[in-house]
Design an enzyme around this catalytic site. Structure first.
Site, PDB file in Angstrom:
ATOM      1  N   ASP A 247       0.804  -1.237  -0.127  1.00 48.05           N
ATOM      2  CA  ASP A 247      -0.171  -0.039   0.093  1.00 48.05           C
ATOM      3  C   ASP A 247       0.798   1.228  -0.090  1.00 48.05           C
ATOM      4  O   ASP A 247       2.007   1.227   0.190  1.00 48.05           O
ATOM      5  CB  ASP A 247      -0.904   0.051   1.366  1.00 48.05           C
ATOM      6  CG  ASP A 247      -0.419  -0.620   2.427  1.00 48.05           C
ATOM      7  OD1 ASP A 247       0.857  -0.417   2.523  1.00 48.05           O
ATOM      8  OD2 ASP A 247      -0.857  -0.951   3.362  1.00 48.05           O
TER       9      ASP A 247
ATOM     10  N   ASP B 247      -7.265  -2.216  14.304  1.00 48.90           N
ATOM     11  CA  ASP B 247      -8.728  -2.798  13.886  1.00 48.90           C
ATOM     12  C   ASP B 247      -8.641  -4.121  13.060  1.00 48.90           C
ATOM     13  O   ASP B 247      -9.660  -4.634  12.456  1.00 48.90           O
ATOM     14  CB  ASP B 247      -9.372  -1.586  13.052  1.00 48.90           C
ATOM     15  CG  ASP B 247      -8.853  -1.346  11.840  1.00 48.90           C
ATOM     16  OD1 ASP B 247      -7.567  -2.100  11.428  1.00 48.90           O
ATOM     17  OD2 ASP B 247      -8.988  -0.507  11.089  1.00 48.90           O
TER      18      ASP B 247
ATOM     19  N   GLU C  23      -9.640  -1.957   5.483  1.00 55.89           N
ATOM     20  CA  GLU C  23     -10.390  -1.609   6.736  1.00 55.89           C
ATOM     21  C   GLU C  23     -11.592  -2.538   7.009  1.00 55.89           C
ATOM     22  O   GLU C  23     -11.946  -3.201   6.075  1.00 55.89           O
ATOM     23  CB  GLU C  23     -10.681   0.068   6.804  1.00 55.89           C
ATOM     24  CG  GLU C  23      -9.427   0.774   6.330  1.00 55.89           C
ATOM     25  CD  GLU C  23      -8.497   0.899   7.644  1.00 55.89           C
ATOM     26  OE1 GLU C  23      -8.815  -0.089   8.432  1.00 55.89           O
ATOM     27  OE2 GLU C  23      -7.847   1.934   7.918  1.00 55.89           O
TER      28      GLU C  23
ATOM     29  N   HIS D  35      -7.019  -4.992  10.260  1.00 57.45           N
ATOM     30  CA  HIS D  35      -7.012  -4.752   8.982  1.00 57.45           C
ATOM     31  C   HIS D  35      -5.496  -5.462   8.495  1.00 57.45           C
ATOM     32  O   HIS D  35      -4.365  -5.289   9.156  1.00 57.45           O
ATOM     33  CB  HIS D  35      -6.814  -3.450   8.365  1.00 57.45           C
ATOM     34  CG  HIS D  35      -5.847  -2.444   8.860  1.00 57.45           C
ATOM     35  ND1 HIS D  35      -5.925  -0.925   9.083  1.00 57.45           N
ATOM     36  CD2 HIS D  35      -4.354  -2.583   8.959  1.00 57.45           C
ATOM     37  CE1 HIS D  35      -4.822  -0.442   9.499  1.00 57.45           C
ATOM     38  NE2 HIS D  35      -3.929  -1.517   9.297  1.00 57.45           N
TER      39      HIS D  35
HETATM   40  C1  F6R Z   1       1.649  -1.431   5.894  1.00 58.21           C
HETATM   41  C2  F6R Z   1       0.216  -2.282   6.239  1.00 58.21           C
HETATM   42  C3  F6R Z   1      -0.667  -2.118   7.327  1.00 58.21           C
HETATM   43  C4  F6R Z   1       0.323  -2.207   8.903  1.00 58.21           C
HETATM   44  C5  F6R Z   1      -0.441  -2.437   9.847  1.00 58.21           C
HETATM   45  C6  F6R Z   1       0.236  -2.495  11.148  1.00 58.21           C
HETATM   46  O1  F6R Z   1       1.938  -1.537   4.858  1.00 58.21           O
HETATM   47  O2  F6R Z   1      -0.087  -2.769   5.377  1.00 58.21           O
HETATM   48  O3  F6R Z   1      -1.442  -3.104   7.481  1.00 58.21           O
HETATM   49  O4  F6R Z   1       1.083  -3.572   8.512  1.00 58.21           O
HETATM   50  O5  F6R Z   1      -1.053  -1.006  10.031  1.00 58.21           O
HETATM   51  O6  F6R Z   1       1.141  -1.196  11.431  1.00 58.21           O
HETATM   52  P1  F6R Z   1       2.227  -1.327  12.437  1.00 58.21           P
HETATM   53  O7  F6R Z   1       3.329  -2.436  12.045  1.00 58.21           O
HETATM   54  O8  F6R Z   1       2.769   0.120  12.310  1.00 58.21           O
HETATM   55  O9  F6R Z   1       1.668  -1.699  13.586  1.00 58.21           O
END
Ligand code: F6R
Length: 262
Positions: free
Chosen positions: A67, A136, A143, A138
């Site tokens: 992403d 959450d 989401e 994801h």
């Molecule tokens: C990032 C992504 C997100 C993160 C998730 C956890 O490329 O796809 O799904 O993996 O938000 O983020 P952290 O590791 O910062 O807790």
């Protein structure tokens, strides 16, 4: 789903890096799916060490990131392209042309998303996808409520995600409200998936996606439908799981018979 639990973040990251290395060594022209955020930093640090000290080469590896924030230039310090360059790509022998991060400044977003999907296909599909998990539940920026058939597309970020990610920005208003993300359907097409999670904050979404019902309200739960997923956790992230003893038993049993028990 294999669940591997290690006492600390460092040990968990090293264990995950061993799996990545193992798969890379087994296949030429390896296609690696990558994530950003705090979670994979330890894994990337270990892969860089393996490159420098053990000669692990990324020369023939292609990467696709999950992403990117919509509206950020690739040179913006909070863009995921910048993150990948500074935390991994600049320290290994990968050809930059072989690294793909969605273009947050794409003019025709729909066309861009189609192109991204086609590039993944042209590369032969993703061999191994690295994931983190949001507070959450994801994966990518899919989401709660995202379809399990969703493809790469423009999405609006959830309030919880905006709050979680504001730690990287000066003020919460600076966090982009939109992102381009691979879909849940895109992610599920990877041949193998690893998900990493650490810290107390991840204990709840981790328990929900591994042991809860399959629901689009916790998009990571879609991984229950995938045949080859390994989850790497530290003790804190594993703390709300009910079947910890079983996961540990399986790991021990695997060692005894020297086979992976999926
Ligand atoms: C990032 C992504 C997100 C993160 C998730 C956890 O490329 O796809 O799904 O993996 O938000 O983020 P952290 O590791 O910062 O807790």
């Amino acid at each position: 789903m294999r669940v591997i639990i290690r006492p600390t973040y460092e040990e968990m990251s090293k264990e995950a890096a061993l799996l990545v290395k193992d798969r890379m060594m087994k296949k030429r022209d390896f296609v690696l799916g990558l994530a950003t955020g705090s979670t994979p930093l330890g894994l990337y640090k270990e892969l860089i060490r393996m490159h420098k000290e053990e000669g692990l080469s990324f020369k023939n590896v292609k990467t696709f990131n999950l992403d990117e924030y919509y509206g950020l230039e690739p040179t913006h310090p909070q863009s995921y392209r910048y993150f990948m360059d500074t935390n991994l790509f600049n320290h290994i022998d990968i050809e930059k042309a072989n690294t793909h991060v969605p273009d947050g400044k794409a003019e025709d977003v729909e066309k861009f998303c189609q192109w991204y999907e086609e590039e993944i296909k042209k590369a032969g599909g993703i061999d191994l996808q690295v994931l983190g998990i949001g507070g959450d539940g994801h994966i990518g920026f899919n989401e709660p409520g995202s379809s399990f058939n969703s493809r790469t597309r423009l999405v609006a970020l959830d309030e919880q995600t905006i709050k979680d990610n504001s730690r990287f920005f000066e003020k919460i208003e600076d966090v982009p409200r939109f992102a381009i993300t691979m879909g849940v359907g895109t992610i599920l097409e990877a041949r193998e998936i690893i998900l990493l999670a650490n810290g107390k904050k991840k204990a709840r979404p981790v328990a929900q996606f591994i042991e809860g019902p399959i629901t689009s309200l916790v998009t990571a739960s879609a991984l229950q439908l995938h045949p080859k997923v390994t989850v790497f956790l530290d003790e804190e992230a594993a703390s709300e799981l009910k079947r910890i003893d079983y996961y540990k038993f399986v790991e021990e049993a695997e060692k005894k018979i020297n086979k992976k028990l999926f």
